[in-house]
Design a protein around this motif. Structure first.
Motif, PDB file in Angstrom:
ATOM      1  N   GLY A   1       0.818  -1.214   0.000  1.00 44.73           N
ATOM      2  CA  GLY A   1       0.000   0.000   0.000  1.00 44.73           C
ATOM      3  C   GLY A   1       0.849   1.260   0.000  1.00 44.73           C
ATOM      4  N   SER A   2       1.974   1.229   0.728  1.00 45.10           N
ATOM      5  CA  SER A   2       2.880   2.386   0.744  1.00 45.10           C
ATOM      6  C   SER A   2       3.471   2.626  -0.638  1.00 45.10           C
ATOM      7  CB  SER A   2       4.004   2.153   1.760  1.00 45.10           C
ATOM      8  OG  SER A   2       3.491   2.061   3.072  1.00 45.10           O
ATOM      9  N   ALA A   3       3.856   1.538  -1.309  1.00 46.04           N
ATOM     10  CA  ALA A   3       4.400   1.658  -2.665  1.00 46.04           C
ATOM     11  C   ALA A   3       3.349   2.211  -3.621  1.00 46.04           C
ATOM     12  CB  ALA A   3       4.898   0.301  -3.159  1.00 46.04           C
ATOM     13  N   VAL A   4       2.122   1.722  -3.488  1.00 46.26           N
ATOM     14  CA  VAL A   4       1.017   2.192  -4.336  1.00 46.26           C
ATOM     15  C   VAL A   4       0.759   3.680  -4.103  1.00 46.26           C
ATOM     16  CG1 VAL A   4      -1.466   2.001  -4.771  1.00 46.26           C
ATOM     17  CG2 VAL A   4      -0.079  -0.070  -4.499  1.00 46.26           C
ATOM     18  N   ALA A  44      -4.216  -0.696 -11.773  1.00 45.99           N
ATOM     19  CA  ALA A  44      -4.529  -2.048 -12.245  1.00 45.99           C
ATOM     20  C   ALA A  44      -3.439  -3.026 -11.822  1.00 45.99           C
ATOM     21  CB  ALA A  44      -4.679  -2.045 -13.770  1.00 45.99           C
ATOM     22  N   ASP A  45      -2.181  -2.635 -12.006  1.00 50.14           N
ATOM     23  CA  ASP A  45      -1.059  -3.505 -11.621  1.00 50.14           C
ATOM     24  C   ASP A  45      -1.059  -3.788 -10.119  1.00 50.14           C
ATOM     25  OD1 ASP A  45      -0.266  -3.545 -14.228  1.00 50.14           O
ATOM     26  OD2 ASP A  45       1.459  -2.228 -13.980  1.00 50.14           O
ATOM     27  N   SER A  46      -1.385  -2.769  -9.327  1.00 50.49           N
ATOM     28  CA  SER A  46      -1.377  -2.953  -7.870  1.00 50.49           C
ATOM     29  C   SER A  46      -2.441  -3.951  -7.425  1.00 50.49           C
ATOM     30  CB  SER A  46      -1.585  -1.609  -7.170  1.00 50.49           C
ATOM     31  OG  SER A  46      -2.889  -1.111  -7.382  1.00 50.49           O
ATOM     32  N   LEU A  47      -3.615  -3.911  -8.066  1.00 50.94           N
ATOM     33  CA  LEU A  47      -4.679  -4.847  -7.700  1.00 50.94           C
ATOM     34  C   LEU A  47      -4.327  -6.272  -8.129  1.00 50.94           C
ATOM     35  CD1 LEU A  47      -7.878  -2.741  -8.527  1.00 50.94           C
ATOM     36  CD2 LEU A  47      -6.687  -3.022  -6.343  1.00 50.94           C
ATOM     37  N   ASN A  80       8.357  -0.709 -11.608  1.00 50.57           N
ATOM     38  CA  ASN A  80       8.460   0.326 -10.580  1.00 50.57           C
ATOM     39  C   ASN A  80       7.725  -0.067  -9.307  1.00 50.57           C
ATOM     40  OD1 ASN A  80       9.972   2.022 -12.175  1.00 50.57           O
ATOM     41  ND2 ASN A  80       8.227   3.242 -12.884  1.00 50.57           N
ATOM     42  N   LEU A  81       6.554  -0.685  -9.465  1.00 53.17           N
ATOM     43  CA  LEU A  81       5.769  -1.100  -8.309  1.00 53.17           C
ATOM     44  C   LEU A  81       6.491  -2.174  -7.519  1.00 53.17           C
ATOM     45  CD1 LEU A  81       3.183  -1.018  -6.640  1.00 53.17           C
ATOM     46  CD2 LEU A  81       2.146  -2.611  -8.274  1.00 53.17           C
ATOM     47  N   VAL A  82       7.032  -3.160  -8.216  1.00 53.56           N
ATOM     48  CA  VAL A  82       7.732  -4.266  -7.548  1.00 53.56           C
ATOM     49  C   VAL A  82       8.991  -3.773  -6.840  1.00 53.56           C
ATOM     50  CG1 VAL A  82       8.929  -6.463  -7.881  1.00 53.56           C
ATOM     51  CG2 VAL A  82       6.814  -5.984  -9.145  1.00 53.56           C
ATOM     52  N   THR A  83       9.780  -2.938  -7.541  1.00 45.52           N
ATOM     53  CA  THR A  83      11.023  -2.441  -6.947  1.00 45.52           C
ATOM     54  C   THR A  83      10.762  -1.488  -5.785  1.00 45.52           C
ATOM     55  OG1 THR A  83      11.108  -0.697  -8.650  1.00 45.52           O
ATOM     56  CG2 THR A  83      12.389  -2.688  -9.040  1.00 45.52           C
ATOM     57  N   MET A  84       9.578  -0.877  -5.745  1.00 46.19           N
ATOM     58  CA  MET A  84       9.204  -0.046  -4.602  1.00 46.19           C
ATOM     59  C   MET A  84       8.711  -0.911  -3.451  1.00 46.19           C
ATOM     60  SD  MET A  84       9.334   3.336  -4.387  1.00 46.19           S
ATOM     61  CE  MET A  84       7.893   3.784  -3.420  1.00 46.19           C
ATOM     62  N   ALA A  85       7.869  -1.896  -3.773  1.00 44.91           N
ATOM     63  CA  ALA A  85       7.217  -2.691  -2.731  1.00 44.91           C
ATOM     64  C   ALA A  85       8.181  -3.617  -1.990  1.00 44.91           C
ATOM     65  CB  ALA A  85       6.078  -3.509  -3.341  1.00 44.91           C
ATOM     66  N   LEU A  86       9.131  -4.221  -2.697  1.00 45.63           N
ATOM     67  CA  LEU A  86      10.020  -5.199  -2.063  1.00 45.63           C
ATOM     68  C   LEU A  86      10.858  -4.610  -0.928  1.00 45.63           C
ATOM     69  CD1 LEU A  86      11.201  -7.431  -5.066  1.00 45.63           C
ATOM     70  CD2 LEU A  86       9.643  -8.039  -3.198  1.00 45.63           C
ATOM     71  N   GLY A  95      10.709   7.739  -3.877  1.00 46.17           N
ATOM     72  CA  GLY A  95      10.885   6.570  -4.740  1.00 46.17           C
ATOM     73  C   GLY A  95      12.197   5.849  -4.512  1.00 46.17           C
ATOM     74  N   LYS A  96      12.776   6.027  -3.307  1.00 48.02           N
ATOM     75  CA  LYS A  96      14.054   5.384  -2.983  1.00 48.02           C
ATOM     76  C   LYS A  96      13.918   4.635  -1.651  1.00 48.02           C
ATOM     77  CE  LYS A  96      16.535   9.089  -5.374  1.00 48.02           C
ATOM     78  NZ  LYS A  96      16.863   8.302  -6.564  1.00 48.02           N
TER      79      LYS A  96
END
Length: 430
Positions: free
Chosen positions: A66-69, A90-93, A225-231, A370-371
């Motif tokens: 959720g934070s990444a989103v 869409a990607d986040s869901l 971008n979503l994956v690299t932020m969320a991990l 974004g870091k």
């Protein structure tokens, strides 16, 4: 300039206050759920308690997502890039559902194994496994609720997730109470009430979005971008969770009464951190929006104001909790040793407020920029190199007991605050 300052303050509190209200509500509803489960007996309490430890890990993963989103949606929102914003939603869901599928399968087919591995008895494993299979199997409801709420906050509707949270928690409490007192559904009723209530919240939040446009952007691949932020965000939260287990193992060596007192103190001082956590949510979104607009002066102003507001509010709440300890603690225990341990936690939480606020705000800052890897590295070093090592050294080897562990906790937060803020000043000069 004064008008701009007023605008930033309003934006911060418009985002922070609903987030604070949600967190406080979750705590109060957690207490209510514990009371309802207690009506089913000690075995049920033990089973649900252990199962909830696993579900808390799931929740940490979804909060990280959720934070990444929030960060990415706010960034595209600031850039007025509606197409990228829809694609990210869409990607986040899709990613939320994929993660939920994995966690759900693990809960249904491996839940009892997880519980028995934690050393629970056969009876507790059976009840806890049933609860975990039902709530964990329907964990997609929590995942979607978290991700959809993050989207609404990033788009400037922070009160909607708060109202939905009020509705879902009250609905859960009512249905759980009816399941026990009227329909005699027992633990199954409580678990299904939780999943159903969350699904109601999901439907409301989804209906308030341009959901058909989002569905048109669904694809098999997920935004890098979503994956690299969320991990890294998930790693940072999980590192804290695993580290907390190690800290508890140290505290256990001080005796049962100290463990109980520490638990009571942590329960009460949860409220101390609400202002900092709420402001951190606001910082993440506003910094991401300002970064998308390349307004670096706004980022610096938001950072200073958020930290100042966090320290003042945490000081007021933490001070009130500590100075009212003589009135609060008898509600939990009358044991002098346990009460003394609780006071150590309360005093440490109060004194460590500025460092905790700094850690929360600067972690959110880096995630908004974004870091997220840098907070992950800082948390890993701080937790394992300072909090755990120093906690064992001060608490066990030097004999300072629980006070030593909490001194190490303050030192950890001071280190992370210092390293994250120093890095920001270096980044700002570039």
């Amino acid at each position: 300039m004064i008008e701009k300052s007023h605008t930033y303050r309003k934006q911060l509190f418009d985002l922070a206050l609903p987030a604070m209200a949600e967190n406080i509500l979750q705590i109060l509803m957690g207490i209510t759920d514990s009371y309802l489960v207690a009506q089913l007996g000690l075995l049920a309490i033990s089973g649900v308690s252990v199962a909830n430890n696993i579900i808390t890990v799931y929740q940490a993963i979804f909060i990280a997502l959720g934070s990444a989103v929030s960060s990415l949606v706010a960034k595209y929102f600031g850039q007025h890039d509606h197409k990228k914003e829809l694609q990210l939603q869409a990607d986040s869901l899709v990613l939320t559902l994929l993660v939920s599928l994995v966690l759900g399968i693990l809960s249904i087919f491996c839940g009892r194994f997880f519980l028995s591995a934690l050393g629970t008895t056969k009876e507790v494993t059976q009840l806890g496994g049933l609860y975990l299979a039902l709530v964990g199997g329907g964990i997609f409801s929590l995942g979607l609720l978290t991700s959809l709420g993050a989207i609404h906050r990033a788009q400037g509707r922070p009160r909607l997730p708060m109202y939905v949270s009020v509705l879902t928690n009250v609905l859960n409490a009512v249905l759980s109470a009816l399941s026990i007192t009227v329909f005699d559904f027992g633990l199954v009723g409580i678990a299904l009430s939780t999943v159903f209530s969350r699904l109601v919240g999901v439907l409301i939040l989804a209906s308030m979005l341009d959901f058909w446009s989002i569905l048109k952007h669904v694809r098999l691949s997920i935004s890098k971008n979503l994956v690299t932020m969320a991990l890294p965000i998930a790693g940072e939260r999980l590192m804290m969770r695993v580290g907390d287990v190690a800290i508890v193992a140290i505290i256990v060596s001080f005796g049962v009464k100290v463990v109980a007192g520490n638990a009571i103190g942590e329960t009460i001082t949860q409220f101390n951190y609400m202002p900092g956590m709420g402001m951190a949510t606001a910082v993440l979104i506003l910094v991401a929006q300002a970064f998308g607009e390349r307004d670096y002066e706004a980022i610096h102003t938001i950072l200073k104001k958020a930290y100042g507001y966090s320290v003042v509010m945490m000081f007021l709440v933490g001070g009130s909790v500590y100075f009212l300890s003589s009135y609060l603690l008898p509600f939990f225990t009358n044991d002098p040793t346990a009460q003394e341990a609780s006071r150590v936690v309360m005093l440490s939480s109060f004194l460590g407020g500025p460092a905790t606020a700094g850690t929360l705000i600067f972690t959110a800052l880096w995630q908004g920029l974004g870091k997220p890897k840098f907070p992950f590295y800082a948390t890993t070093i701080g937790m394992w190199g300072i909090r755990i090592f120093l906690g064992y050294f001060l608490g066990v080897l030097l004999g300072l007991g629980l006070a030593g562990v909490w001194l190490a906790t303050i030192a950890d937060n001071l280190f992370r605050w210092a390293i994250l803020s120093w890095r920001y000043h270096v980044y700002k000069k570039r």
